[in-house]
Design an enzyme around this catalytic site. Structure first.
Site, short mmCIF file in Angstrom:
data_model
loop_
_atom_site.label_atom_id
_atom_site.label_comp_id
_atom_site.label_asym_id
_atom_site.label_seq_id
_atom_site.Cartn_x
_atom_site.Cartn_y
_atom_site.Cartn_z
N ASN A 1 -6.44 3.32 -12.49
CA ASN A 1 -5.48 2.41 -12.34
C ASN A 1 -3.80 3.01 -12.59
O ASN A 1 -4.03 3.96 -13.41
CB ASN A 1 -5.38 1.11 -12.93
N ILE B 1 -7.24 -9.50 -11.82
CA ILE B 1 -7.92 -8.95 -13.22
C ILE B 1 -9.41 -8.95 -12.74
O ILE B 1 -10.14 -10.02 -12.60
CB ILE B 1 -7.59 -10.21 -14.25
N GLU C 1 -9.82 -4.09 -21.15
CA GLU C 1 -8.60 -4.40 -21.89
C GLU C 1 -7.57 -4.29 -20.66
O GLU C 1 -7.64 -3.37 -20.14
CB GLU C 1 -8.34 -3.57 -22.98
N HIS D 1 0.20 2.02 -13.79
CA HIS D 1 1.12 0.97 -14.21
C HIS D 1 2.30 1.53 -14.16
O HIS D 1 2.69 2.63 -14.59
CB HIS D 1 0.29 0.67 -15.52
N ASP E 1 -4.47 -3.24 -18.60
CA ASP E 1 -3.56 -2.01 -18.88
C ASP E 1 -4.05 -1.01 -19.95
O ASP E 1 -3.02 -0.35 -20.71
CB ASP E 1 -2.11 -2.53 -19.04
N SER F 1 2.12 5.43 -15.56
CA SER F 1 0.90 6.01 -16.22
C SER F 1 -0.30 5.72 -15.56
O SER F 1 -0.45 4.46 -14.70
CB SER F 1 0.77 5.09 -17.67
N GLU G 1 5.39 7.47 -9.08
CA GLU G 1 3.99 6.99 -8.86
C GLU G 1 3.18 7.71 -7.69
O GLU G 1 2.10 8.01 -7.68
CB GLU G 1 4.05 5.61 -8.45
N ARG H 1 -14.51 -15.83 -10.40
CA ARG H 1 -14.09 -14.68 -10.40
C ARG H 1 -15.15 -13.60 -10.58
O ARG H 1 -15.45 -12.42 -9.88
CB ARG H 1 -13.18 -14.24 -11.73
N GLY I 1 0.75 -1.20 -0.22
CA GLY I 1 -0.01 -0.01 0.00
C GLY I 1 0.77 1.29 -0.02
O GLY I 1 0.56 2.29 0.58
N SER I 2 1.93 1.13 -0.64
CA SER I 2 2.88 2.40 -0.76
C SER I 2 1.84 3.69 -1.51
O SER I 2 2.16 4.78 -0.95
CB SER I 2 4.16 2.30 -1.19
N ASN I 3 1.20 3.27 -2.56
CA ASN I 3 0.63 4.43 -3.25
C ASN I 3 -0.68 4.97 -2.47
O ASN I 3 -0.90 5.88 -2.43
CB ASN I 3 0.01 3.93 -4.67
#
Length: 220
Positions: A110, A95, A146, A112, A148, A139, A177, A68, A15-17
């Site tokens: 998100n 996913i 789709e 990436h 990423d 990014s 980031e 899922r 969880g650094s972001n």
């Protein structure tokens, strides 16, 4: 004063972001409020970060669900109780099903670790070095079905140094980031960033296909 944007953060690990978001938006008058953090792993350290900040936490073990699709439906039910305006994926290692993505379309972000559309998927730092890239980075994009994929909002680019390896490059990208994700979240919370049927706009101006590219720490 308008109500703060209600954000729900999904994590699977340290969880650094998430911590970067907490650090930026912890003030009562911040434009964004993290209303809850959800993890598919009970031992994710990011849950401790959230609890230390007084943020509600949710744990849903994906292994407890038959498919899922069943897991994602359970997530939607748990998340919608918090009425999120924005869902932030911050190292959520699952996913997502099309049904989940569609449910949160236009409010699902998100990050990436590459300069998309280059190096989708895993091992991005090593691949950037092996392919002789001069630049690397991260990014932020809106999520679509789709992997990423989805409209690019912004990229933070750094120069690859001759002495970089995958570990040093990863550390330098992480620093970017932690600056870029809160910045994009702020744009969304303040109503500056909009996803329309015609594409993305920032401050009323159309963004290019590669989003807004920031270099040399220019995070304004």
């Amino acid at each position: 004063m308008p109500a703060a944007c209600r954000a729900l953060v999904l994590i699977s690990g340290s969880g650094s972001n998430l911590q970067a978001l907490i650090d930026v938006f912890s003030r009562d008058d911040a434009p964004l409020q993290i209303c809850a953090v959800l993890s598919n792993k009970a031992d994710a350290f990011g849950l401790t970060r959230a609890r230390n900040a007084g943020i509600d936490t949710l744990v849903l073990d994906h292994k407890a669900y038959s498919s899922r699709e069943a897991f994602d439906l359970a997530m939607i039910e748990a998340m919608d109780a918090y009425r999120p305006d924005l869902v932030i994926l911050a190292g959520f290692m699952r996913i997502l099903t099309p049904a989940f993505v569609e449910h949160y379309q236009g409010r699902l972000l998100n990050i990436h670790p590459s300069l998309l559309p280059r190096h989708k998927g895993l091992h991005t730092h090593q691949r950037a070095l092996e392919e002789g890239d001069h630049e690397h980075g991260c990014s932020v994009h809106f999520v679509t079905a789709e992997l990423d994929g989805g409209p690019l909002v912004a990229r933070a680019a750094i120069t690859i140094n001759s002495d970089d390896n995958a570990e040093t490059l990863a550390a330098r990208v992480h620093e970017q980031e932690h600056l870029l994700y809160p910045l994009v979240a702020r744009w969304f919370a303040e109503g500056r960033l909009c996803l329309t049927p015609d594409g993305l706009t920032l401050d009323g101006q159309a963004l290019p296909a590669t989003g807004k590219t920031l270099r040399n720490g220019d995070m304004h």
